[in-house]
Design a protein around this motif. Structure first.
Motif, PDB file in Angstrom:
ATOM      1  N   GLN A 205      -1.596  -8.394 -50.699  1.00  0.00           N
ATOM      2  CA  GLN A 205      -0.688  -9.087 -49.783  1.00  0.00           C
ATOM      3  C   GLN A 205       0.763  -8.685 -50.057  1.00  0.00           C
ATOM      4  N   GLN A 209       3.212  -6.576 -47.452  1.00  0.00           N
ATOM      5  CA  GLN A 209       4.464  -7.152 -46.990  1.00  0.00           C
ATOM      6  C   GLN A 209       5.645  -6.244 -47.288  1.00  0.00           C
ATOM      7  N   GLN A 212       5.861  -3.473 -44.835  1.00  0.00           N
ATOM      8  CA  GLN A 212       6.425  -3.892 -43.551  1.00  0.00           C
ATOM      9  C   GLN A 212       7.944  -3.842 -43.591  1.00  0.00           C
ATOM     10  N   TYR A 213       8.516  -4.269 -44.699  1.00  0.00           N
ATOM     11  CA  TYR A 213       9.967  -4.298 -44.826  1.00  0.00           C
ATOM     12  C   TYR A 213      10.568  -2.916 -45.071  1.00  0.00           C
ATOM     13  N   GLY A 357       3.865 -13.828 -43.652  1.00  0.00           N
ATOM     14  CA  GLY A 357       3.860 -12.646 -42.798  1.00  0.00           C
ATOM     15  C   GLY A 357       4.033 -12.919 -41.330  1.00  0.00           C
ATOM     16  N   CYS A 358       4.291 -14.173 -40.936  1.00  0.00           N
ATOM     17  CA  CYS A 358       4.361 -14.482 -39.503  1.00  0.00           C
ATOM     18  C   CYS A 358       5.577 -13.851 -38.827  1.00  0.00           C
ATOM     19  N   PHE A 360       6.231 -10.920 -38.680  1.00  0.00           N
ATOM     20  CA  PHE A 360       5.806  -9.649 -38.091  1.00  0.00           C
ATOM     21  C   PHE A 360       4.810  -9.843 -36.948  1.00  0.00           C
ATOM     22  N   ASP A 361       4.504 -11.110 -36.629  1.00  0.00           N
ATOM     23  CA  ASP A 361       3.598 -11.435 -35.529  1.00  0.00           C
ATOM     24  C   ASP A 361       4.427 -11.603 -34.261  1.00  0.00           C
ATOM     25  N   GLU A 382       7.574 -16.789 -49.002  1.00  0.00           N
ATOM     26  CA  GLU A 382       8.551 -15.786 -48.576  1.00  0.00           C
ATOM     27  C   GLU A 382       9.982 -16.245 -48.734  1.00  0.00           C
TER      28      GLU A 382
END
Length: 442
Positions: A205, A209, A212-213, A357-358, A360-361, A382
């Motif tokens: 996880q 994450q 993504q960043y 992670g929301c 990125f949703d 986060e």
């Protein structure tokens, strides 16, 4: 004494003095507790003195222990000098050491436990695993061996059994940022345990994450290096809020970002990989039409800032951060009840909690949660995201949210929290617009 820390140009004695003042002012050490050191390019060690008030430390108080053992200075070096030297002898990559007894870390130390940095991706990435050194008498070679053996395993942070912590860094700014971040994390875990079960992330996880960043913005074409008056004004606004937030522990040197909108398609944001304590006007990064200032790196959350501005034209300022008490709610997922006092309910309305992670949703994530009526969102494991019409308004919301989070945690030892009633909420609704639409000036 300057508050900015320039590790490339400042003398070691000045660097140590600046960092010790920060540690003392943030109430992370006592008058007599803790010590700092720097190893220079000639392998001399500059270290805080023994028996000198840490709150009033001056550059002239710092002691130099030469490579051959000669001591230069008006005082004796710290009695803990042996373990500083032991660390430097084991780890050529470490150029600075911070040792102190901050209460959050000491709580783990006396319980003989280590805070798990996997509660937050950024903490895991920046701090790594934490070592644990068995007890030994302060100032002895045995303590130096106990600590250095842990550093020999590759860690940068060691919890000292029934003592405190010692942290090594590539320079003293790096060491301080790790120190500050791990102390806030330790406190968040301790306070979070009053709210519920603290959740620890899986390595997969965390890796996902961070990837993504890692996405970047392209460079804009090179333009006029002169700053416009509005750009300089906005940079000054950000810098003022950053300094206030750092002093209050609402923003950390190693983590957090602040941005403010210039116009519909442009905004300014704090940079990546520069301690928030030491930012200057020129460090701010301008993002224009989806492109960044050439040669500069905006905070890794820049795409999230950009998406919020695009989705919400009424939002003109964003703060993303990990303050102690709000982070306690983030790492447990406990409900943040805004019905504590009138100011909290009127300003914050409804503090929602988003899943890990929301942000990125694009369908049902953060962008659909945040609004003028819901300016604060806590993301599990986060951060906390705060928005406002103006930067000072967003900062005020952050202060209110953190104060309220602290009150909720403190009240847990007294019994169940008793919220403001529905009738009282209805009455507050009648004055809400007058309170909330106050025209902030900055």
């Amino acid at each position: 004494m300057t508050s900015l820390l320039d590790t490339k140009t400042m003398h070691p004695r000045d660097q140590i003095t600046v960092v010790m003042r920060r540690i003392y002012d943030r109430v992370l050490t006592t008058t007599s507790g803790g010590n700092l050191s720097i190893r220079d390019d000639d392998d001399n060690v500059w270290i805080t003195p023994a028996g000198v008030d840490k709150g009033l430390l001056k550059p002239s108080d710092i002691v130099c222990v030469k490579k051959d053992g000669t001591i230069i200075g008006d005082h004796s070096p710290s009695s803990e000098y042996p373990f500083h030297l032991a660390i430097y002898n084991r780890r050529p990559d470490i150029k600075a050491v911070v040792h102190a007894h901050p209460p959050g870390i000491v709580a783990f130390s006396i319980a003989r436990q280590v805070p798990d940095t996997r509660v937050l991706p950024q903490v895991r990435s920046f701090c790594g695993e934490i070592g644990y050194a068995p007890y030994a008498m302060p100032g002895t070679e045995a303590l130096g061996h106990s600590i250095a053996s842990q550093f020999n395993e590759g860690v940068h942070i060691v919890i000292m059994e029934n003592h405190g912590t010692v942290i090594g860094g590539s320079d003293i700014s790096d060491a301080y940022q790790k120190f500050e971040l791990v102390e806030v994390t330790a406190k968040s875990i301790l306070y979070g345990s009053k709210l519920g079960k603290v959740k620890v992330l899986e390595d997969s996880q965390i890796d996902g994450q961070l990837k993504q960043y890692a996405k970047k913005l392209p460079d804009a074409a090179a333009g006029n290096p002169e700053l416009s008056s509005i750009s300089r004004e906005k940079r000054t606004e950000i810098l003022k809020i950053v300094k206030r937030a750092c002093r209050q522990g609402l923003l950390l040197g190693a983590y957090g970002s602040i941005s403010t909108r210039i116009n519909e398609d442009e905004f300014l944001i704090t940079p990546d990989a520069i301690s928030k304590w030491d930012l200057t006007l020129e460090d701010m990064v301008q993002v224009s039409y989806g492109k960044k200032d050439p040669g500069k790196n905006p905070d890794h959350s820049v795409l999230l800032h950009q998406a919020i501005y695009k989705q919400h034209p009424d939002i003109n300022a964003i703060i993303i951060t990990q303050p102690t008490y709000l982070t306690s709610f983030a790492i447990t997922g406990a409900r943040f009840n805004v019905r504590t006092i009138p100011e909290t309910w009127i300003y914050l309305q409804d503090v929602q909690t988003g899943g890990f992670g929301c942000q990125f949703d694009k369908e049902n994530g953060l962008l659909s949660m945040i609004s003028q009526d819901s300016p604060v969102v806590i993301l599990k494991n986060e951060c906390t995201i705060v928005t406002g019409n103006k930067l000072l308004q967003a900062f005020d919301y952050l202060e209110v949210a953190e104060f309220s989070a602290k009150s909720l945690i403190l009240s847990a030892s007294l019994g169940d929290m008793i919220p403001i009633s529905d009738n009282e909420i209805e009455e507050l609704g009648k004055v809400m617009s007058r309170w909330k639409n106050y025209e902030w000036k900055m």
